[in-house]
Design a protein around this motif. Sequence first.
Motif, PDB file in Angstrom:
ATOM      1  N   ARG A  71      36.308  45.056  32.862  1.00  0.00           N
ATOM      2  CA  ARG A  71      36.509  44.601  34.246  1.00  0.00           C
ATOM      3  C   ARG A  71      36.308  43.087  34.347  1.00  0.00           C
ATOM      4  NH1 ARG A  71      38.570  46.856  38.904  1.00  0.00           N
ATOM      5  NH2 ARG A  71      37.356  46.167  40.671  1.00  0.00           N
ATOM      6  N   LEU A  72      35.261  42.593  33.685  1.00  0.00           N
ATOM      7  CA  LEU A  72      34.991  41.160  33.682  1.00  0.00           C
ATOM      8  C   LEU A  72      36.140  40.404  33.016  1.00  0.00           C
ATOM      9  CD1 LEU A  72      32.903  38.952  34.366  1.00  0.00           C
ATOM     10  CD2 LEU A  72      31.913  39.335  32.115  1.00  0.00           C
ATOM     11  N   GLU A  74      39.296  41.384  32.835  1.00  0.00           N
ATOM     12  CA  GLU A  74      40.447  41.400  33.756  1.00  0.00           C
ATOM     13  C   GLU A  74      40.329  40.289  34.794  1.00  0.00           C
ATOM     14  OE1 GLU A  74      40.752  45.209  35.633  1.00  0.00           O
ATOM     15  OE2 GLU A  74      41.037  46.262  33.727  1.00  0.00           O
ATOM     16  N   LYS A  75      39.142  40.170  35.379  1.00  0.00           N
ATOM     17  CA  LYS A  75      38.935  39.133  36.403  1.00  0.00           C
ATOM     18  C   LYS A  75      39.086  37.743  35.800  1.00  0.00           C
ATOM     19  CE  LYS A  75      36.001  41.627  39.634  1.00  0.00           C
ATOM     20  NZ  LYS A  75      34.754  41.599  40.397  1.00  0.00           N
ATOM     21  N   ALA A  76      38.571  37.548  34.596  1.00  0.00           N
ATOM     22  CA  ALA A  76      38.675  36.236  33.949  1.00  0.00           C
ATOM     23  C   ALA A  76      40.132  35.889  33.676  1.00  0.00           C
ATOM     24  CB  ALA A  76      37.874  36.235  32.653  1.00  0.00           C
ATOM     25  N   ARG A  78      42.643  36.888  35.358  1.00  0.00           N
ATOM     26  CA  ARG A  78      43.297  36.626  36.640  1.00  0.00           C
ATOM     27  C   ARG A  78      42.975  35.230  37.160  1.00  0.00           C
ATOM     28  NH1 ARG A  78      41.205  40.913  39.976  1.00  0.00           N
ATOM     29  NH2 ARG A  78      41.179  42.539  38.428  1.00  0.00           N
ATOM     30  N   GLU A  80      39.626  34.052  37.893  1.00  0.00           N
ATOM     31  CA  GLU A  80      38.400  33.904  38.674  1.00  0.00           C
ATOM     32  C   GLU A  80      37.396  33.077  37.872  1.00  0.00           C
ATOM     33  OE1 GLU A  80      36.799  37.437  40.427  1.00  0.00           O
ATOM     34  OE2 GLU A  80      38.805  38.260  40.794  1.00  0.00           O
ATOM     35  N   ARG A  82      34.107  32.364  38.135  1.00  0.00           N
ATOM     36  CA  ARG A  82      32.823  32.947  37.747  1.00  0.00           C
ATOM     37  C   ARG A  82      32.977  33.904  36.572  1.00  0.00           C
ATOM     38  NH1 ARG A  82      29.266  34.593  43.039  1.00  0.00           N
ATOM     39  NH2 ARG A  82      28.631  32.494  43.575  1.00  0.00           N
ATOM     40  N   ALA A  83      33.980  34.761  36.649  1.00  0.00           N
ATOM     41  CA  ALA A  83      34.218  35.728  35.584  1.00  0.00           C
ATOM     42  C   ALA A  83      34.567  35.005  34.282  1.00  0.00           C
ATOM     43  CB  ALA A  83      35.332  36.691  35.972  1.00  0.00           C
TER      44      ALA A  83
END
Length: 135
Positions: A71-72, A74-76, A78, A80, A82-83
């Motif tokens: 999940r982390l 995926e966010k990175a 995208r 993000e 912080r991720a």
Amino acid sequence: MSEDEDDFEVGYGKPPKKTRFKKGQSGNAKGRPKGSRNFGTIVDEALNGKVTVNENGKASKIASSQALVLRLLEKALRGEDRALTQMIGLAAERSAEREAQSKERSLIAGEEGIVKRVLEDLVKEMAEEGDDNGQ
């Protein structure tokens, strides 16, 4: 007051003798109940527990810790911030762990050579002693 209490100064960290635990007496007689778990155990169980995740339209069960990392990631990916920062930190930490492990392995390999040489020397010494005793 008795004679014992007159000689002893009572104050911070110095309770009266009559209120202290007697020898062989525990301050926690019942102790920790059997089966109780500490916080670390609970966290470990939660991270190792299985979670159902949909990947490419298929449901699969993976460890919670693996799902968190995915999940982390995926966010990175995208974008993000912080991720991304956290993923870079995790990657650097893991890289340092691998490097430390490889250094440990090389030390062990170097130590094997030392042990071999010491054993060879011992065998030679024992052979020489055997020759001396046989004459």
